[in-house]
Write a protein that holds these residues in place. Structure first.
Motif, short mmCIF file in Angstrom:
data_model
loop_
_atom_site.label_atom_id
_atom_site.label_comp_id
_atom_site.label_asym_id
_atom_site.label_seq_id
_atom_site.Cartn_x
_atom_site.Cartn_y
_atom_site.Cartn_z
N VAL A 16 58.30 50.09 118.69
CA VAL A 16 58.44 51.53 118.93
C VAL A 16 58.70 51.85 120.39
N PHE A 17 57.91 51.25 121.29
CA PHE A 17 57.95 51.68 122.69
C PHE A 17 59.00 50.97 123.53
N LEU A 18 59.43 49.77 123.14
CA LEU A 18 60.49 49.13 123.91
C LEU A 18 61.81 49.88 123.76
N SER A 19 62.08 50.35 122.55
CA SER A 19 63.31 51.13 122.35
C SER A 19 63.30 52.38 123.21
N GLN A 20 62.15 53.04 123.27
CA GLN A 20 62.03 54.24 124.09
C GLN A 20 62.19 53.90 125.58
N TYR A 21 61.63 52.77 125.98
CA TYR A 21 61.73 52.33 127.38
C TYR A 21 63.19 52.10 127.77
N PHE A 22 63.93 51.40 126.94
CA PHE A 22 65.33 51.10 127.29
C PHE A 22 66.18 52.37 127.36
N GLN A 23 65.86 53.34 126.53
CA GLN A 23 66.66 54.57 126.54
C GLN A 23 66.27 55.50 127.69
N LEU A 24 64.97 55.74 127.86
CA LEU A 24 64.52 56.76 128.81
C LEU A 24 64.28 56.23 130.21
N SER A 25 63.97 54.94 130.33
CA SER A 25 63.72 54.40 131.66
C SER A 25 64.93 53.64 132.21
N ARG A 26 65.73 53.05 131.30
CA ARG A 26 66.88 52.27 131.76
C ARG A 26 68.21 52.94 131.49
N GLY A 27 68.18 54.12 130.82
CA GLY A 27 69.40 54.90 130.61
C GLY A 27 70.36 54.29 129.60
N ARG A 28 69.86 53.51 128.65
CA ARG A 28 70.72 52.87 127.66
C ARG A 28 70.89 53.78 126.43
N THR A 29 71.97 53.55 125.69
CA THR A 29 72.17 54.28 124.44
C THR A 29 71.26 53.70 123.37
N PRO A 30 71.04 54.42 122.27
CA PRO A 30 70.22 53.86 121.18
C PRO A 30 70.70 52.50 120.69
N THR A 31 72.04 52.34 120.55
CA THR A 31 72.57 51.06 120.10
C THR A 31 72.28 49.96 121.12
N GLU A 32 72.51 50.26 122.39
CA GLU A 32 72.23 49.27 123.44
C GLU A 32 70.75 48.92 123.48
N ALA A 33 69.90 49.92 123.28
CA ALA A 33 68.46 49.67 123.28
C ALA A 33 68.07 48.70 122.17
N GLY A 34 68.69 48.86 121.00
CA GLY A 34 68.43 47.93 119.91
C GLY A 34 68.93 46.53 120.20
N LEU A 35 70.13 46.43 120.77
CA LEU A 35 70.70 45.12 121.09
C LEU A 35 69.86 44.37 122.12
N LEU A 36 69.24 45.10 123.03
CA LEU A 36 68.44 44.46 124.07
C LEU A 36 67.16 43.84 123.53
N THR A 37 66.79 44.16 122.28
CA THR A 37 65.60 43.53 121.68
C THR A 37 65.95 42.25 120.92
N ILE A 38 67.20 41.80 120.99
CA ILE A 38 67.61 40.59 120.28
C ILE A 38 66.76 39.37 120.66
N PRO A 39 66.39 39.17 121.94
CA PRO A 39 65.54 38.02 122.25
C PRO A 39 64.24 37.99 121.44
N MET A 40 63.68 39.16 121.16
CA MET A 40 62.46 39.22 120.37
C MET A 40 62.74 38.80 118.93
N MET A 41 63.85 39.28 118.36
CA MET A 41 64.20 38.90 117.01
C MET A 41 64.50 37.41 116.91
N ALA A 42 65.18 36.87 117.93
CA ALA A 42 65.47 35.44 117.96
C ALA A 42 64.18 34.63 118.00
N GLY A 43 63.23 35.07 118.80
CA GLY A 43 61.95 34.38 118.89
C GLY A 43 61.22 34.37 117.56
#
Length: 521
Positions: free
Chosen positions: A296-323
Motif C-alpha cells: 500500500v505505502f510503497l506505491s504512494q511513496y513512489f507517486q507522492l515523494s518521487r513524482g512517478r506515475t501510477p504505472t511507474e510506481a507499480g513497475l518500481l516494485t518489480i524487485p519485490m515481486m521477483a524476490g
C-alpha cells in the motif's frame, strides 16, 4: 468433476492436483488482487467520489476488516460442509461486492461495497488453502507452495501495478480496477466446477456455533475500528477509546467462553494452544503487517515523494515481486526435498526484517538501487514465510480440523494486514501533516502558494520521511516473526494427508498432538 464422498482421505495424483490448482489459484489471485489493485488508483478514486483522507484509508481497511472477521467462520464451515460449494458462494459474494464498488458514487458507498467484497475475499483466501491441504500431504505441499505463495504475493504486490496501468489508460478509468476482477472470477468458478474433486468427510449431528461466530466477528471489528480512528478522530485517552476498547475486549472474552464450551467451536482452542499454532499466529501477524504495508505505502511513496506515475510506481516494485517468486520456488522445492521447514521460516523472517529496516532509512532522494535491494529482501522474506507458517500448523492437525486450523492462521495474517494498514496509515498521515507544516513554516511567505515548486518539494520530502518512519515500525513487527520462527520446534513434514490413528496406548504415551510431527517423515 463433482465433489466425491469419501470415508477416508487419500492422496491425489499430480495430474489431478495441477488441474485443481488452475481454478484454486485463479480464485486466490483475483480475491487477493482486489485488496491492493486500488492502491495506485486511490488518489484518483477519492478525488472523483469527493472523499476525505480518512475515507482514503478506509477504502482499503473496510475490505481487510471484513476479510479478517469472517475468515475463521469460513474455515469452520469448511470442516462441516462442502468446500467446493462454499468456494462458489464466496466467489458470488465477491462479485456482488465488486460490482457495487465499481458503480459507487460516494466515499461511503464505496466503503460499504468494499466491506461486502471483503466477505467474499475472506472465504476465497481461506478455502483455497483448505482445499489444497485436503488434496496434498504437507511434505509434498512444499513443491506446490511456490504456486500458492507466488500467486498470493504477486497479486498483493502486483495489484498496484495493474491499478496504475488502468488509471493511466484514459479509455478505461478507475472503475475498471474493480470490474477487471469480474471475468476472472467467472473463469475461476468455471474451472473449480470442472476440475476440483475434494474428499468429503461425512459428519453426523453437525452444529454451527453461530453465537461464537457473531461474538468473534463483532469483537474483532470493534477493535479494528478503534485502531483505525484512535489518535486521529479522537485521542488515546478519551471516552471513545474506553468504550470501544472495553467493548471489543468484552465481546472477545465472551467469545472465548463460548468457544470453550461449544460442541463445534469456530476456533478450536485446543489447536490454538499448541506451541506451533501459537508461534505461527505471531509470525503471521508480523508478516501480514509488513506485506500489506509494503504493497500500500510503497506505491504512494513512489507517486507522492518521487513524482512517478501510477504505472511507474507499480513497475518500481518489480524487485519485490521477483524476490517473492524466486524465494517461494526455491524454498518450496527444498522444503519438499528435506521435509524441514524451520530453517526457511527463520531465514525468511530475517530477510523481511532486514528489508523493512532498509526501507526505514529512505527519503525522497534515496538511490533506486538501494530501494531495489531493500524491496528484494522484503519480497524474499514474504516468499519464504507467507504460506509456510500456515503449512507448519497444517502439519500438526488431523484432516478433520484442517479448515479451522488453516483459517485461524490466515485470520491473524489478515488481522496483521488490517492493523498494519490502519495504524501505519494513521502514522503516515500524521507524519506527513507535521512534516508539511514544518516545511511551510520554514519556507515563510513563499509557502502560501500551494502550486509552487517549493511547496511541492516540501510535500515530497514530508512523504519520503514519513514512509521511512512507517517501515521502521514494520521492521519492528517483522522482528516478531524472527522470534516466532526461532522458537518453533524443528519438525519433519508428514507424507500422509491425515495424522495416523492413535491407539489408546499411543495416546497415553504421547499426549502432545504435535509430537508425531516431530518424528514422522
Amino acid at each position: 468433476m463433482n465433489e466425491s464422498t469419501l470415508t477416508e482421505a487419500s492422496p491425489t495424483s499430480r495430474r489431478q492436483v495441477l488441474k485443481a490448482l488452475s481454478g484454486l489459484l485463479l480464485a486466490l489471485f483475483v480475491s487477493t488482487l482486489s485488496s491492493t489493485v486500488v492502491s495506485s488508483a486511490l488518489p484518483k478514486i477519492i478525488e472523483d467520489v469527493h472523499g476525505t483522507q480518512t475515507q482514503y484509508t478506509w477504502v482499503v481497511t473496510a475490505s481487510l476488516l471484513t476479510t479478517t472477521a469472517t475468515t475463521p467462520i469460513w474455515g469452520k464451515l469448511a470442516d462441516l460442509f462442502s468446500k467446493k460449494t462454499l468456494l462458489h458462494v464466496s466467489i458470488v459474494i465477491f462479485v456482488l461486492g465488486t460490482v457495487a464498488s465499481g458503480i459507487s458514487q460516494t466515499g461511503g458507498q464505496l466503503i460499504a461495497a468494499r466491506a461486502l467484497q471483503g466477505v467474499g475475499v475472506g472465504g476465497a483466501q481461506a478455502l483455497v488453502q483448505i482445499a489444497i491441504a485436503a488434496i496434498i500431504p504437507p511434505r509434498e505441499r512444499g513443491r506446490y507452495s511456490a504456486y500458492l505463495s507466488g500467486t498470493t504475493s504477486t497479486s498483493t504486490i502486483g495489484g498496484p501495478l495493474l491499478g496504475g496501468v488502468i488509471v493511466d489508460t484514459s479509455w478505461l478509468g478507475w472503475r475498471w480496477s474493480f470490474f477487471i476482477a469480474i471475468p476472472l472470477a467467472a473463469v475461476a468458478s468455471f474451472l473449480l466446477q470442472r476440475t476440483l474433486n475434494l474428499p468429503l468427510l461425512r459428519r453426523e449431528n453437525v452444529r454451527i456455533d453461530y453465537l461464537g461466530a457473531t461474538l468473534i466477528a463483532s469483537g474483532v471489528s470493534v477493535l479494528l475500528i478503534w485502531v483505525s480512528f484512535v489518535d486521529n478522530s479522537f485521542a488515546w485517552a478519551s471516552w471513545q477509546t474506553g468504550a470501544m476498547l472495553s467493548g471489543g475486549l468484552a465481546l472477545l472474552t465472551a467469545a472465548l467462553w463460548v468457544e470453550k464450551h461449544a460442541t463445534e467451536p469456530i476456533v478450536p482452542l485446543a489447536i490454538v494452544r499448541q506451541r506451533t499454532t501459537a508461534l505461527a499466529i505471531l509470525g503471521s501477524l508480523a508478516v501480514g503487517t509488513a506485506m500489506f504495508g509494503a504493497s500500500v505505502f510503497l506505491s504512494q511513496y513512489f507517486q507522492l515523494s518521487r513524482g512517478r506515475t501510477p504505472t511507474e510506481a507499480g513497475l518500481l516494485t518489480i524487485p519485490m515481486m521477483a524476490g517473492i517468486l524466486i524465494a517461494s520456488i526455491v524454498a518450496g522445492r527444498l522444503i519438499s526435498r528435506s521435509g524441514k521447514i524451520k530453517p526457511f521460516l527463520v531465514t525468511g523472517a530475517a530477510l523481511l526484517t532486514v528489508g523493512c529496516a532498509g526501507l526505514g532509512v529512505i527519503d525522497n532522494k534515496t538511490p533506486m538501487v538501494f530501494l531495489a535491494v531493500s524491496m528484494l529482501c522484503v519480497g524474499m522474506g514474504v516468499g519464504m514465510t507467507l504460506q509456510n507458517f500456515v503449512l507448519a500448523v497444517q502439519n500438526t492437525v488431523p484432516l478433520k480440523d484442517i479448515g479451522a486450523a488453516s483459517s485461524t492462521v490466515t485470520f491473524f495474517r489478515s488481522l496483521g494486514g488490517t492493523i498494519g494498514v490502519s495504524v501505519l496509515g494513521a502514522v503516515l498521515a500524521r507524519q506527513v501533516e507535521e512534516g508539511t507544516a514544518s516545511g511551510l513554516a520554514s519556507a515563510g511567505p513563499s509557502g502560501a502558494d500551494s502550486t509552487s515548486p517549493a511547496v511541492r518539494e516540501i510535500i515530497r520530502v514530508a512523504y519520503g520521511d514519513a514512509t521511512a518512519h512507517v517501515f521502521l515500525l514494520a521492521a519492528a513487527a517483522a522482528l516478531l516473526a524472527v522470534i516466532a520462527a526461532v522458537l518453533l520446534e524443528p519438525v519433519n513434514l508428514r507424507s500422509s494427508l491425515d495424522l495416523p490413528e492413535k491407539t489408546d496406548e499411543a495416546v497415553a504415551a504421547a499426549p502432545d498432538p504435535e509430537q508425531g510431527t516431530r518424528s514422522s517423515a
